[in-house]
Design a protein around this motif. Structure first.
Motif, PDB file in Angstrom:
ATOM      1  N   GLU A  91       0.827  -1.068  -0.016  1.00 20.85           N
ATOM      2  CA  GLU A  91      -0.179   0.034   0.099  1.00 20.85           C
ATOM      3  C   GLU A  91       1.046   1.159   0.133  1.00 20.85           C
ATOM      4  OE1 GLU A  91      -3.210   2.194   2.987  1.00 20.85           O
ATOM      5  OE2 GLU A  91      -3.489   0.223   2.510  1.00 20.85           O
ATOM      6  N   THR A  92       1.870   1.297   0.686  1.00 23.52           N
ATOM      7  CA  THR A  92       2.879   2.489   0.624  1.00 23.52           C
ATOM      8  C   THR A  92       3.556   2.811  -0.691  1.00 23.52           C
ATOM      9  OG1 THR A  92       3.620   1.895   3.004  1.00 23.52           O
ATOM     10  CG2 THR A  92       4.805   3.553   1.610  1.00 23.52           C
ATOM     11  N   LYS A  93       3.670   1.830  -1.369  1.00 22.85           N
ATOM     12  CA  LYS A  93       4.301   1.750  -2.628  1.00 22.85           C
ATOM     13  C   LYS A  93       3.203   2.538  -3.614  1.00 22.85           C
ATOM     14  CE  LYS A  93       8.320  -0.584  -2.695  1.00 22.85           C
ATOM     15  NZ  LYS A  93       8.713  -1.428  -1.321  1.00 22.85           N
ATOM     16  N   ALA A  94       1.956   1.801  -3.450  1.00 17.59           N
ATOM     17  CA  ALA A  94       0.865   2.357  -4.245  1.00 17.59           C
ATOM     18  C   ALA A  94       0.512   3.663  -4.086  1.00 17.59           C
ATOM     19  CB  ALA A  94      -0.445   1.383  -3.875  1.00 17.59           C
ATOM     20  N   LEU A  95       0.411   4.334  -2.722  1.00 18.80           N
ATOM     21  CA  LEU A  95       0.261   5.668  -2.418  1.00 18.80           C
ATOM     22  C   LEU A  95       1.356   6.399  -3.079  1.00 18.80           C
ATOM     23  CD1 LEU A  95      -1.305   5.371   1.014  1.00 18.80           C
ATOM     24  CD2 LEU A  95      -2.465   6.005  -0.707  1.00 18.80           C
ATOM     25  N   ALA A  96       2.728   6.206  -3.005  1.00 13.21           N
ATOM     26  CA  ALA A  96       3.757   7.062  -3.703  1.00 13.21           C
ATOM     27  C   ALA A  96       3.634   7.150  -5.128  1.00 13.21           C
ATOM     28  CB  ALA A  96       4.963   5.814  -3.269  1.00 13.21           C
ATOM     29  N   MET A  97       3.112   5.756  -5.732  1.00 18.52           N
ATOM     30  CA  MET A  97       2.882   6.077  -7.120  1.00 18.52           C
ATOM     31  C   MET A  97       1.610   7.074  -7.582  1.00 18.52           C
ATOM     32  SD  MET A  97       3.042   2.198  -8.248  1.00 18.52           S
ATOM     33  CE  MET A  97       2.644   2.193  -9.860  1.00 18.52           C
ATOM     34  N   ILE A  98       0.450   7.150  -6.570  1.00 16.32           N
ATOM     35  CA  ILE A  98      -0.690   7.967  -6.804  1.00 16.32           C
ATOM     36  C   ILE A  98       0.054   9.528  -6.440  1.00 16.32           C
ATOM     37  CG2 ILE A  98      -2.657   8.799  -5.551  1.00 16.32           C
ATOM     38  CD1 ILE A  98      -3.217   6.608  -7.815  1.00 16.32           C
ATOM     39  N   GLU A  99       0.856   9.579  -5.283  1.00 14.55           N
ATOM     40  CA  GLU A  99       1.410  10.914  -5.082  1.00 14.55           C
ATOM     41  C   GLU A  99       2.298  11.568  -6.408  1.00 14.55           C
ATOM     42  OE1 GLU A  99       2.296  14.671  -3.241  1.00 14.55           O
ATOM     43  OE2 GLU A  99       0.797  13.137  -2.675  1.00 14.55           O
ATOM     44  N   ASN A 100       2.821  10.415  -6.989  1.00 17.15           N
ATOM     45  CA  ASN A 100       3.724  10.763  -8.295  1.00 17.15           C
ATOM     46  C   ASN A 100       2.724  11.376  -9.319  1.00 17.15           C
ATOM     47  OD1 ASN A 100       6.303  11.408  -9.225  1.00 17.15           O
ATOM     48  ND2 ASN A 100       5.670   9.597 -10.816  1.00 17.15           N
ATOM     49  N   SER A 101       1.637  10.815  -9.603  1.00 19.27           N
ATOM     50  CA  SER A 101       0.805  11.171 -10.572  1.00 19.27           C
ATOM     51  C   SER A 101       0.011  12.273 -10.106  1.00 19.27           C
ATOM     52  CB  SER A 101       0.266  10.123 -11.145  1.00 19.27           C
ATOM     53  OG  SER A 101       0.843   8.929 -11.476  1.00 19.27           O
ATOM     54  N   TYR A 102      -0.601  12.234  -9.100  1.00 17.42           N
ATOM     55  CA  TYR A 102      -1.545  13.299  -8.695  1.00 17.42           C
ATOM     56  C   TYR A 102      -1.062  13.905  -7.253  1.00 17.42           C
ATOM     57  CZ  TYR A 102      -4.196  10.471 -11.795  1.00 17.42           C
ATOM     58  OH  TYR A 102      -4.724   9.828 -13.057  1.00 17.42           O
ATOM     59  N   PRO A 103      -0.183  14.982  -7.448  1.00 18.11           N
ATOM     60  CA  PRO A 103       0.412  15.381  -6.171  1.00 18.11           C
ATOM     61  C   PRO A 103      -0.277  16.023  -5.293  1.00 18.11           C
ATOM     62  CG  PRO A 103       1.455  16.213  -8.260  1.00 18.11           C
ATOM     63  CD  PRO A 103       0.345  15.460  -8.573  1.00 18.11           C
ATOM     64  N   SER A 104      -0.137  15.779  -3.829  1.00 18.25           N
ATOM     65  CA  SER A 104      -0.938  16.492  -2.774  1.00 18.25           C
ATOM     66  C   SER A 104      -0.625  18.142  -2.956  1.00 18.25           C
ATOM     67  CB  SER A 104      -0.701  15.973  -1.455  1.00 18.25           C
ATOM     68  OG  SER A 104       0.521  16.241  -1.123  1.00 18.25           O
ATOM     69  N   GLU A 105       0.457  18.573  -3.561  1.00 20.21           N
ATOM     70  CA  GLU A 105       0.470  19.947  -3.485  1.00 20.21           C
ATOM     71  C   GLU A 105      -0.119  20.461  -4.511  1.00 20.21           C
ATOM     72  OE1 GLU A 105       4.699  19.876  -6.398  1.00 20.21           O
ATOM     73  OE2 GLU A 105       4.823  19.636  -4.451  1.00 20.21           O
ATOM     74  N   ASP A 106      -0.575  19.719  -5.569  1.00 19.85           N
ATOM     75  CA  ASP A 106      -1.895  20.230  -6.524  1.00 19.85           C
ATOM     76  C   ASP A 106      -3.004  20.091  -6.152  1.00 19.85           C
ATOM     77  OD1 ASP A 106       0.424  21.004  -8.134  1.00 19.85           O
ATOM     78  OD2 ASP A 106       0.133  19.068  -9.403  1.00 19.85           O
ATOM     79  N   GLY A 107      -3.251  19.859  -4.804  1.00 18.03           N
ATOM     80  CA  GLY A 107      -4.635  19.559  -4.388  1.00 18.03           C
ATOM     81  C   GLY A 107      -5.316  18.438  -4.165  1.00 18.03           C
ATOM     82  N   PHE A 108      -4.541  17.394  -4.798  1.00 17.40           N
ATOM     83  CA  PHE A 108      -5.188  16.053  -4.568  1.00 17.40           C
ATOM     84  C   PHE A 108      -5.290  15.280  -3.348  1.00 17.40           C
ATOM     85  CE2 PHE A 108      -3.984  16.784  -8.965  1.00 17.40           C
ATOM     86  CZ  PHE A 108      -5.172  16.247  -9.666  1.00 17.40           C
ATOM     87  N   VAL A 109      -6.182  14.636  -2.919  1.00 17.73           N
ATOM     88  CA  VAL A 109      -6.381  14.021  -1.744  1.00 17.73           C
ATOM     89  C   VAL A 109      -6.852  12.633  -1.860  1.00 17.73           C
ATOM     90  CG1 VAL A 109      -7.831  14.169   0.394  1.00 17.73           C
ATOM     91  CG2 VAL A 109      -7.128  16.155  -0.795  1.00 17.73           C
ATOM     92  N   VAL A 110      -6.263  11.630  -1.066  1.00 15.06           N
ATOM     93  CA  VAL A 110      -6.550  10.338  -1.156  1.00 15.06           C
ATOM     94  C   VAL A 110      -7.577  10.086  -0.276  1.00 15.06           C
ATOM     95  CG1 VAL A 110      -5.882   8.224  -0.806  1.00 15.06           C
ATOM     96  CG2 VAL A 110      -4.422   9.650  -1.901  1.00 15.06           C
ATOM     97  N   ASP A 111      -8.840   9.713  -0.938  1.00 13.36           N
ATOM     98  CA  ASP A 111      -9.961   9.349   0.089  1.00 13.36           C
ATOM     99  C   ASP A 111     -10.000   7.948   0.881  1.00 13.36           C
ATOM    100  OD1 ASP A 111     -11.664  11.813  -0.075  1.00 13.36           O
ATOM    101  OD2 ASP A 111     -11.489  11.577  -2.311  1.00 13.36           O
ATOM    102  N   HIS A 112      -9.757   7.136   0.014  1.00 12.17           N
ATOM    103  CA  HIS A 112      -9.787   5.538   0.397  1.00 12.17           C
ATOM    104  C   HIS A 112      -8.866   4.718  -0.566  1.00 12.17           C
ATOM    105  CE1 HIS A 112     -11.770   2.253   2.204  1.00 12.17           C
ATOM    106  NE2 HIS A 112     -11.652   1.688   0.999  1.00 12.17           N
ATOM    107  N   VAL A 113      -7.935   3.712   0.201  1.00 10.58           N
ATOM    108  CA  VAL A 113      -7.246   2.646  -0.622  1.00 10.58           C
ATOM    109  C   VAL A 113      -7.785   1.246  -0.182  1.00 10.58           C
ATOM    110  CG1 VAL A 113      -5.026   1.741  -0.913  1.00 10.58           C
ATOM    111  CG2 VAL A 113      -5.447   4.317  -0.200  1.00 10.58           C
ATOM    112  N   LYS A 114      -8.323   0.686  -1.121  1.00 13.11           N
ATOM    113  CA  LYS A 114      -8.523  -0.735  -0.823  1.00 13.11           C
ATOM    114  C   LYS A 114      -7.873  -1.841  -1.743  1.00 13.11           C
ATOM    115  CE  LYS A 114     -12.765  -3.465  -1.983  1.00 13.11           C
ATOM    116  NZ  LYS A 114     -14.055  -3.462  -2.648  1.00 13.11           N
ATOM    117  N   ARG A 115      -7.369  -2.904  -1.224  1.00  6.85           N
ATOM    118  CA  ARG A 115      -6.648  -3.921  -1.814  1.00  6.85           C
ATOM    119  C   ARG A 115      -7.463  -4.640  -2.359  1.00  6.85           C
ATOM    120  NH1 ARG A 115      -1.760  -6.517   0.943  1.00  6.85           N
ATOM    121  NH2 ARG A 115      -0.967  -7.984  -0.482  1.00  6.85           N
ATOM    122  N   LEU A 116      -7.326  -4.992  -3.769  1.00  3.75           N
ATOM    123  CA  LEU A 116      -8.211  -5.761  -4.542  1.00  3.75           C
ATOM    124  C   LEU A 116      -7.665  -7.322  -4.504  1.00  3.75           C
ATOM    125  CD1 LEU A 116      -8.967  -3.346  -7.481  1.00  3.75           C
ATOM    126  CD2 LEU A 116     -10.378  -3.949  -5.343  1.00  3.75           C
ATOM    127  N   GLY A 117      -8.462  -8.158  -4.766  1.00  2.00           N
ATOM    128  CA  GLY A 117      -7.970  -9.680  -5.013  1.00  2.00           C
ATOM    129  C   GLY A 117      -7.525 -10.037  -3.847  1.00  2.00           C
TER     130      GLY A 117
END
Length: 77
Positions: free
Chosen positions: A51-77
């Protein structure tokens, strides 16, 4: 043979929105860079070893400094 042989990848479903866009939409304005759809929660799937690496990938594509906020993370499968 898979390109990921020896590497365990898990798919994570990440829900996020853009707070700056949300504030603009509430004021009946559009954000200068991001589409109004970002006022609502958007779902993206990310393959990562944890999950930590998944969030790092999201932060890279959708930076919090640009206003992006993660609401929920769910492991699939």
């Amino acid at each position: 043979m898979s390109a990921f042989t020896g590497h365990r990848q898990t798919v994570f479903e990440v829900e996020l929105h853009n707070q700056a866009v949300r504030e603009c939409v509430k004021e009946n304005r559009s954000h200068d860079l991001f589409d109004d759809r970002w006022a609502d929660v958007q779902t993206h799937e990310v393959a990562a070893s944890d999950e930590t690496k998944a969030l790092a990938m999201i932060e890279n594509s959708y930076p919090s400094e640009d206003g992006f906020v993660v609401d929920h993370v769910k492991r699939l499968g």
